[in-house]
Design an enzyme around this catalytic site. Structure first.
Site, PDB file in Angstrom:
ATOM      1  N   GLY A   1       0.788  -1.231   0.000  1.00 23.72           N
ATOM      2  CA  GLY A   1       0.000   0.000   0.000  1.00 23.72           C
ATOM      3  C   GLY A   1       0.818   1.277   0.000  1.00 23.72           C
TER       4      GLY A   1
ATOM      5  N   GLN B   1      14.030  -3.873  10.061  1.00 21.76           N
ATOM      6  CA  GLN B   1      15.399  -3.454  10.428  1.00 21.76           C
ATOM      7  C   GLN B   1      16.348  -3.686   9.255  1.00 21.76           C
ATOM      8  OE1 GLN B   1      16.835  -5.235  14.102  1.00 21.76           O
ATOM      9  NE2 GLN B   1      14.758  -5.388  14.890  1.00 21.76           N
TER      10      GLN B   1
ATOM     11  N   CYS C   1     -15.769   0.788 -22.898  1.00 25.19           N
ATOM     12  CA  CYS C   1     -14.804   0.574 -23.981  1.00 25.19           C
ATOM     13  C   CYS C   1     -15.068  -0.748 -24.714  1.00 25.19           C
ATOM     14  CB  CYS C   1     -13.376   0.673 -23.430  1.00 25.19           C
ATOM     15  SG  CYS C   1     -12.202   1.064 -24.740  1.00 25.19           S
TER      16      CYS C   1
ATOM     17  N   HIS D   1     -13.480   5.685 -20.985  1.00 25.03           N
ATOM     18  CA  HIS D   1     -13.354   5.089 -19.646  1.00 25.03           C
ATOM     19  C   HIS D   1     -13.761   6.103 -18.580  1.00 25.03           C
ATOM     20  CE1 HIS D   1     -11.173   1.393 -20.807  1.00 25.03           C
ATOM     21  NE2 HIS D   1     -10.747   2.145 -21.817  1.00 25.03           N
TER      22      HIS D   1
ATOM     23  N   GLU E   1     -14.515   5.631 -15.667  1.00 25.85           N
ATOM     24  CA  GLU E   1     -13.994   5.259 -14.341  1.00 25.85           C
ATOM     25  C   GLU E   1     -12.749   6.059 -13.946  1.00 25.85           C
ATOM     26  OE1 GLU E   1     -14.050   3.308 -17.035  1.00 25.85           O
ATOM     27  OE2 GLU E   1     -12.305   1.994 -17.202  1.00 25.85           O
TER      28      GLU E   1
HETATM   29  N1  GLN Z   1      -9.689  -3.862 -27.486  1.00 20.58           N
HETATM   30  C1  GLN Z   1     -10.498  -2.738 -27.759  1.00 20.58           C
HETATM   31  C2  GLN Z   1      -9.796  -1.702 -28.615  1.00 20.58           C
HETATM   32  O1  GLN Z   1      -8.600  -1.719 -28.747  1.00 20.58           O
HETATM   33  C3  GLN Z   1     -11.007  -2.099 -26.477  1.00 20.58           C
HETATM   34  C4  GLN Z   1      -9.938  -1.482 -25.649  1.00 20.58           C
HETATM   35  C5  GLN Z   1     -10.353  -1.252 -24.218  1.00 20.58           C
HETATM   36  O2  GLN Z   1     -11.318  -1.810 -23.723  1.00 20.58           O
HETATM   37  N2  GLN Z   1      -9.603  -0.436 -23.512  1.00 20.58           N
HETATM   38  O3  GLN Z   1     -10.421  -0.846 -29.186  1.00 20.58           O
END
Ligand code: GLN
Length: 544
Positions: A16, A192, A386, A521, A523
């Protein structure tokens, strides 16, 4: 004067360091300082993009399109700030620029050597990142473990910078204290030894953060103090906790922030950790649960299940769930199971929502498509990220539009219906075997269709004339516009596209509580205090 704090790990990996670095950053930030964090990875790969996620964990994409280590994601989530490519380096990257400089005669005829030129280059990069971020504090996490061969030159950089600016550099060791079952006692010896190893590299830690199953007690604190040549108040307890976001609060119990400031002769400018406290209180008090399934393939290594490949997805689910006062129960579903045992698809019914995250290659693809079909037909909230979006488009083409052989040319290069195909500029790169760092990477704008699910998710109240968003990408393939009309006729809604209308970014369908695929993405942009709008919208519908 910028202050530099180096963080290295002792005894073993995976204890971590990244979360500790991010937490330290959070504390210093809450005391009114501008903080940035840097990750150094000791391998030769120029970036994390060419590595298998099972081996290395998630590839975190920055706004400016670098493929970095997952720790950069931690820094962004804790600091609630974007971290850029300048804050990431690998051995490969450092050598690459030294060699390039040598070829360009930048060393003016001198003999270019591993020491001092490699550590010098590292220091230059730290300074550049500090300047770009206008940072009071630069936290640099040195990957790997003290004592291994690979990170020696980075420790050397820390040593050299400390020699040059003794008042501006501080060194922290994050170490692990095992409690072997048969002995039942917390052992300090490995730590240590780690400190001795650091000493032989010319470094003495100013603080030791003691990672262990439980809190550090007084006798062991004293022992570490004597044997590691460090005052006991700078030996900090860092026991396992349930939520990583609690780490800053735990460090503050030991007044770590003030102790660090004191070493630099600084005082807190303010104290602003209240929002963070509130967040932890919420996280701890929520009782109700929400069950989310993630259908993927990067989980297992030998007999172990690792979740590192999808860390930002997990965190984004958590942020949005906490927002709705739910504790997410996330289950990992291997898509290959659905290929051998389609009956197992029924298992998906018990989930409030299903996510199919990003991925590459053909393994497990058919299973993912089956799972998406199941979600579509059984009205289970579905979010495809994606690759998940690309497969949702293929599923729709196959099972709604009747294009049975629909596929991605990534999976079947000569497929009859390439619903997903290679972007033209990507084709040229692949023909020349230019794979590293060559995908469509980083932040790109996307225009939303008003009143679509996506449009409403991002802009819940305000009526914007131009619903423009920006999201981070990492892909080589894209939706094939040749099939746009056929699929739209069958009910596919394209609710997000590049401003020039050439690239499809978001797809959805009607008459479903939540069915959305995004080429980007989301996320990567979710933060604990500001959950991502799409994850929020997905979780909200999963609640129903
Ligand atoms: N493999 C897919 C592409 O290259 C999706 C990539 C991904 O999910 N990051 O477009």
């Amino acid at each position: 004067m910028t202050k530099y704090i180096f963080i290295a790990g002792g005894v073993m990996s995976g204890i971590g360091k990244g979360a500790a670095t991010a937490s330290l950053g959070k504390i210093l930030q809450s005391k009114g300082f501008k903080v940035t964090a840097i990750k150094i990875d000791p391998y030769i790969n120029v970036d994390a993009g060419t590595m298998n996620p099972i081996e290395h964990g998630e590839v975190f994409v920055t706004e400016d399109g670098d493929e970095t280590d997952q720790d950069i994601g931690n820094y962004e989530r804790f600091l609630d700030e974007n971290i850029f490519s300048a804050n990431y380096m690998t051995t490969g990257r450092v050598y690459q620029s030294v060699i390039e400089k040598e070829r360009n005669l930048k060393y003016q005829g001198r003999c270019v050597e591993v020491v001092p030129h490699i550590p010098e280059e590292v220091i230059n990069r730290l300074k550049k990142a500090a300047k770009k971020a206008k940072a009071d504090f630069v936290l640099t996490e040195i990957g790997g473990t003290v004592g291994e061969y690979q990170n020696v030159l980075f420790l050397e950089a820390a040593r050299m910078l400390r020699l040059r600016e003794p008042k501006n550099v501080l060194f922290i060791l994050v170490s692990y204290l095992p409690i072997p079952n048969k002995i039942g006692e917390m052992k300090t010896k490995p730590t240590q030894t780690a400190v001795r190893t650091l000493n032989s590299a010319g470094l003495q830690p100013d603080f030791i953060l003691c990672r262990a199953k439980v809190a550090l007690d007084e006798p062991r604190k004293r022992k570490l103090s004597i044997f590691c040549n460090i005052s006991p108040e700078n030996v900090i307890s860092a026991p396992d906790i349930d939520f990583i976001y609690e780490i800053p609060l735990n460090f503050e119990k030991d007044k770590l922030g003030d102790k660090i400031l004191k070493k630099f002769n600084l005082r807190p400018r303010k104290n602003k950790l209240k929002e963070w406290h509130n967040l932890i209180n919420t996280i701890k008090s929520v009782k109700k649960k929400i069950k989310i399934g993630v259908v993927g393939k990067y989980f297992t290594t030998g007999n172990f299940t690792l979740l590192d490949s999808y860390i930002s997805v997990i965190e984004a689910i958590k942020h949005a769930s906490w927002f709705y006062e739910r504790t997410p129960e996330i289950e990992w579903i291997s898509s290959e199971d659905f290929e051998s045992f389609p009956k197992k698809l029924k298992k998906l019914k018990k989930f409030d929502g299903i996510i199919v995250p990003g991925g590459f290659g053909s393994r497990g693809v058919e299973g993912k498509i089956k799972a998406i079909q199941y979600c579509r037909e059984n009205k289970i909230p579905f979010l495809g990220l994606c690759f998940g979006m690309q497969l949702a488009a293929i599923e729709f083409a196959r099972n709604v539009a009747g294009l049975k052989e629909a596929n991605s040319s990534e999976i079947v290069p000569k497929t009859k219906y390439p619903i997903i195909h290679l972007m033209p500029e990507q084709l040229k790169k692949i023909q020349k075997s230019h794979y590293g760092g060559s995908m469509r990477l980083g932040a790109y704008p996307c225009l939303l269709l008003k009143n679509s699910l996506a449009g409403k998710s991002y802009f819940s109240k305000q009526k914007t004339e131009k619903p423009l968003i920006s999201e981070r990408h990492r892909h080589r393939y894209e939706f094939n516009n040749e099939f746009k009309e056929i699929l739209e006729k069958k009910g596919l809604i394209i609710s997000g596209f590049s401003p020039d209308k050439q690239l499809v970014e978001i797809i959805e369908i009607k008459n479903h509580p939540f069915f959305m695929g995004v080429q980007f993405h989301p996320e990567f942009k979710s933060r604990p205090l500001s959950p991502h709008p799409l994850f929020k919208s997905f979780i909200k519908s999963a609640l129903n």
